[in-house]
Design a protein around this motif. Structure first.
Motif, PDB file in Angstrom:
ATOM      1  N   UNK A 235       0.719  -1.308  -0.025  1.00 38.24           N
ATOM      2  CA  UNK A 235      -0.089  -0.098  -0.033  1.00 38.24           C
ATOM      3  C   UNK A 235       0.896   1.287   0.034  1.00 38.24           C
ATOM      4  N   UNK A 236       2.030   1.324   0.678  1.00 34.34           N
ATOM      5  CA  UNK A 236       2.807   2.332   0.739  1.00 34.34           C
ATOM      6  C   UNK A 236       3.550   2.601  -0.465  1.00 34.34           C
ATOM      7  N   UNK A 237       4.007   1.303  -0.844  1.00 34.76           N
ATOM      8  CA  UNK A 237       4.711   1.503  -2.351  1.00 34.76           C
ATOM      9  C   UNK A 237       3.918   1.894  -3.346  1.00 34.76           C
ATOM     10  N   UNK A 238       2.554   1.567  -3.522  1.00 34.56           N
ATOM     11  CA  UNK A 238       1.637   1.913  -4.594  1.00 34.56           C
ATOM     12  C   UNK A 238       1.581   3.698  -4.333  1.00 34.56           C
ATOM     13  N   UNK A 239       1.199   3.848  -3.131  1.00 36.13           N
ATOM     14  CA  UNK A 239       0.813   5.190  -2.720  1.00 36.13           C
ATOM     15  C   UNK A 239       1.827   6.206  -3.241  1.00 36.13           C
ATOM     16  N   UNK A 240       3.335   5.892  -2.615  1.00 37.43           N
ATOM     17  CA  UNK A 240       4.421   6.676  -3.129  1.00 37.43           C
ATOM     18  C   UNK A 240       4.636   6.606  -4.567  1.00 37.43           C
ATOM     19  N   UNK A 241       4.295   5.633  -5.363  1.00 38.80           N
ATOM     20  CA  UNK A 241       4.306   5.440  -6.690  1.00 38.80           C
ATOM     21  C   UNK A 241       3.219   6.481  -7.506  1.00 38.80           C
ATOM     22  N   UNK A 242       1.984   6.241  -7.015  1.00 39.10           N
ATOM     23  CA  UNK A 242       1.081   7.248  -7.524  1.00 39.10           C
ATOM     24  C   UNK A 242       1.531   8.588  -7.390  1.00 39.10           C
ATOM     25  N   UNK A 243       1.632   8.844  -5.936  1.00 40.26           N
ATOM     26  CA  UNK A 243       2.108  10.566  -5.841  1.00 40.26           C
ATOM     27  C   UNK A 243       3.434  10.792  -6.632  1.00 40.26           C
ATOM     28  N   UNK A 244       4.262   9.950  -6.846  1.00 40.68           N
ATOM     29  CA  UNK A 244       5.619  10.213  -7.828  1.00 40.68           C
ATOM     30  C   UNK A 244       5.110  10.536  -9.287  1.00 40.68           C
ATOM     31  N   UNK A 245       4.361   9.507  -9.639  1.00 38.37           N
ATOM     32  CA  UNK A 245       3.752   9.799 -11.089  1.00 38.37           C
ATOM     33  C   UNK A 245       2.794  10.835 -11.343  1.00 38.37           C
ATOM     34  N   UNK A 246       2.111  11.321 -10.079  1.00 35.56           N
ATOM     35  CA  UNK A 246       1.397  12.603 -10.200  1.00 35.56           C
ATOM     36  C   UNK A 246       2.200  13.873 -10.247  1.00 35.56           C
ATOM     37  N   UNK A 247       3.297  13.820  -9.289  1.00 40.43           N
ATOM     38  CA  UNK A 247       4.257  14.912  -9.065  1.00 40.43           C
ATOM     39  C   UNK A 247       5.036  15.072 -10.261  1.00 40.43           C
ATOM     40  N   UNK A 248       5.451  13.851 -11.102  1.00 41.62           N
ATOM     41  CA  UNK A 248       6.121  14.195 -12.305  1.00 41.62           C
ATOM     42  C   UNK A 248       5.003  14.686 -13.461  1.00 41.62           C
ATOM     43  N   UNK A 249       3.756  14.336 -13.420  1.00 43.58           N
ATOM     44  CA  UNK A 249       2.583  14.669 -14.273  1.00 43.58           C
ATOM     45  C   UNK A 249       2.566  16.214 -14.414  1.00 43.58           C
TER      46      UNK A 249
END
Length: 497
Positions: free
Chosen positions: A11-25
Motif C-alpha cells: 500500500x505504501x509502495x503504491x501510494x508513493x508510486x502514484x504520488x511520484x507519477x502525479x508529481x512528475x505529471x
C-alpha cells in the motif's frame, strides 16, 4: 503479522508510486503544458450573417468592382478584430486551437498579423474612418492605443520581452512593418516617451539567436523600419547589412528561389522570403534593389503558372497560410510592372481569395486552421488561432499596391492557364508545372520524389485528442511525407479531402 506488513508495504509502495507519477505529471504540465489549453473562446454572436454577407459581396456578379469588394473584405476582418480583441486591443483572442507557444503568444499573433493589413488599408484610404455596424471607427487612434499598451512593460497587455528563438521576434517584424506603413497616420500621434517605449521593445531583437532560415529577415526588417522612422543606430544598420549578405549567400540558389530550412522549397519562398524582400525594398529603395527586383521577376515568371480560378496545387508546411500565396505576384506588379502587369497580379489575387471564400476557408471573422475548413490533421504544432492570419499577407501588399498603382482599378489580365496549355520546368528546384487550358487543371510535379509512392494525409483522431487532453500540448499528425514527398500535386487538391 507478516501478511499485514506485506500489505502495508505494498500500500505504501503504491501510494508513493502514484504520488511520484502525479508529481512528475504536474511538473511536466507546469513546464511544457500549454496555458489555458482548452481555449473556450466562442465565435461572436451572429457570425453566420457576416459570413454570408461576405460571400454575397465577394462572389457577387458585380465582380469587377474590386475597390468595393476588397474594402468589404477588410471590414469583415476588422469586425473580427473588434469582436475578439482585448480591452486595449493589443491582444486578439480568436476562437480555434492553441499552438505549442501558448495563449498569450497566439493573441499577440492575432494582433501582429492583422495590424499590417489595417495599416495598409489606412494608407490606401488615407485613414478615413470606417463604419462597422453603424459605428465610425478611427483606425489610427485605435491601433496607436493598442501599440502603446502592447509595448508597455508595466501594462497588463504587454507583449513580453523578446528572447532567443522567440516567436515575438517574428511578430515584432510585423508590428514594425505596420508602423512603417501607417507612419503618416499613427507614428505622428505618438509622443516622444511612447516612441522611445516602442523602440525599446523593438530593440530587444538585437543580438538574439533565431532559426537559420527565413527568420533571418525578421531582425533585418525591424532595424530597417527603425532606421526609416528615424532611429539611425549605426551598429544595427551594419548588423542588418551583414546578416542580409550572409543569408543571401547561404540560401539563394538561383532563378528566384531560396533554400528555406527545414524543408527546402515550398510556398515560404513566396509568402515569407519574397514578401520580406519586397518590404525591405519599399522601406529602403537602396537596399539591394537590383537583386530584389531581378529575383522577384525570375521567381514570378515560373510561379505564376501555379494559379487558376480553381485554386493552385498546394504542398508544404503551414497549410493555413495558403491565401497568402499570391503575395509575391502582387509585389511584382509594383517592383516591375512592365514585366508583371498589375492586371495579372489582380487576377491571381482575386482568383485565390474567391476560391477560398467560396470553400469556407474564411469564417467567424478569421482564417480557418486548415485548407478549407478547420482541420487539425493539417495544423502544425506551432500554429494557433491567430497564426493563420499570415494568410492576410497577400491583402497587405494589395492595399499597398492600390495606394501606389491603383491595383483594384486595373484591367484584369488572363493567367497563363487561361491563355494556353503549358509545361514549364525550373531546374534549380526540379519542379515541373503542367497546365491544361480546357480543364483548367494544373499539376505540380516534384521531380526528385519517387514516382510510384503516394502518401495520404494522416488524420487527426481519437489518439491525438486523448494525448492532447492528457498532456495539454499539441499532438497533431506529422504529415511531412504527404506534404513534401509525393511526386504530384494538383489544383484539385484531392489530398485535402
Amino acid at each position: 503479522m507478516n501478511i499485514l506488513k506485506r500489505k502495508l508495504y505494498w500500500i505504501s509502495f503504491l501510494t508513493l508510486s502514484i504520488c511520484t507519477v502525479l508529481a512528475l505529471y504536474y511538473y511536466y504540465l507546469s513546464k511544457y503544458g500549454v496555458d489555458d489549453w482548452d481555449n473556450n473562446i466562442k465565435p461572436y454572436s451572429q457570425f453566420e450573417r457576416y459570413d454570408e454577407n461576405l460571400k454575397n459581396s465577394f462572389l457577387s456578379s458585380n465582380e469587377n468592382n474590386y475597390v468595393e469588394r476588397y474594402r468589404d473584405l477588410f471590414k469583415y476582418f476588422m469586425k473580427g478584430y473588434l469582436e475578439y480583441k482585448s480591452e486595449e486591443g493589443a491582444l486578439v483572442y480568436y476562437p480555434g486551437e492553441n499552438s505549442s507557444r501558448g495563449v498569450k503568444i497566439n493573441a499577440l499573433e492575432g494582433f501582429a498579423r492583422f495590424f499590417p493589413l489595417a495599416a495598409s488599408y489606412m494608407m490606401s484610404t488615407n485613414d478615413v474612418p470606417i463604419n462597422i455596424d453603424g459605428k465610425k471607427i478611427n483606425l489610427s487612434i485605435l491601433f496607436k492605443n493598442a501599440i502603446v499598451n502592447g509595448t508597455d512593460p508595466n501594462g497588463k497587455e504587454y507583449w513580453g520581452d523578446i528572447g532567443n528563438r522567440d516567436q515575438r521576434l517574428v511578430e515584432a517584424a510585423d508590428v514594425a512593418l505596420g508602423l512603417w506603413l501607417s507612419r503618416d497616420h499613427i507614428w505622428k500621434k505618438f509622443n516622444e516617451q511612447e516612441k522611445q517605449q516602442l523602440f525599446n521593445w523593438l530593440m530587444q531583437a538585437e543580438g538574439k539567436l533565431f532559426t537559420d532560415n527565413n527568420w533571418n529577415l525578421f531582425p533585418i526588417t525591424i532595424f530597417k523600419v527603425m532606421e526609416g522612422l528615424g532611429a539611425n543606430i549605426p551598429k544595427n544598420i551594419k548588423y542588418s547589412e551583414t546578416l542580409y549578405q550572409k543569408y543571401k549567400s547561404n540560401t539563394y540558389k538561383g532563378k528566384g528561389w531560396f533554400f528555406d530550412a527545414p524543408s527546402g522549397y515550398d510556398y515560404y519562398n513566396g509568402w515569407a522570403i519574397h514578401y520580406s524582400l519586397f518590404w525591405l525594398n519599399q522601406i529602403d529603395p537602396n537596399f539591394d534593389p537590383e537583386f530584389i527586383k531581378k529575383s522577384n521577376i525570375e521567381f514570378v515568371d515560373f510561379y505564376k503558372h501555379l494559379f487558376s480560378s480553381k485554386g493552385f496545387p498546394f504542398m508544404g508546411r503551414s497549410v493555413c497560410y495558403r491565401v497568402a500565396a499570391p503575395a509575391p505576384i502582387v509585389a511584382g506588379s509594383i517592383l516591375s510592372p512592365e514585366i508583371i502587369p498589375p492586371g495579372l497580379a489582380l487576377n491571381a489575387l482575386d482568383s485565390t481569395w474567391k476560391y477560398f471564400i467560396e470553400n469556407n476557408a474564411i469564417k467567424e471573422g478569421r482564417v480557418t486552421q486548415g485548407f478549407f475548413e478547420d482541420d487539425l490533421s493539417l495544423l502544425d504544432g506551432y500554429s494557433g488561432a491567430g497564426s493563420c492570419l499570415w494568410s492576410l499577407r497577400s491583402l497587405v501588399i494589395a492595399f499597398y499596391a492600390d495606394s501606389k498603382i491603383s491595383l483594384f482599378e486595373s484591367k484584369r489580365e488572363p493567367l497563363p492557364i487561361e491563355v494556353s496549355d503549358y509545361e514549364i520546368t525550373n531546374d534549380i528546384i526540379d519542379w515541373k508545372i503542367s497546365g491544361i487550358k480546357k480543364t483548367q487543371k494544373i499539376i505540380l510535379e516534384v521531380k526528385n520524389n519517387d514516382l510510384d509512392t503516394v502518401y495520404p494525409i494522416l488524420k487527426y483522431g481519437l489518439k491525438n485528442e486523448l494525448l492532447e487532453l492528457i498532456f495539454r500540448y499539441p499532438n497533431r499528425p506529422n504529415n511531412h511525407k504527404a506534404l513534401y514527398e509525393n511526386r504530384f500535386y494538383s489544383n484539385q487538391n484531392l489530398l485535402f479531402e
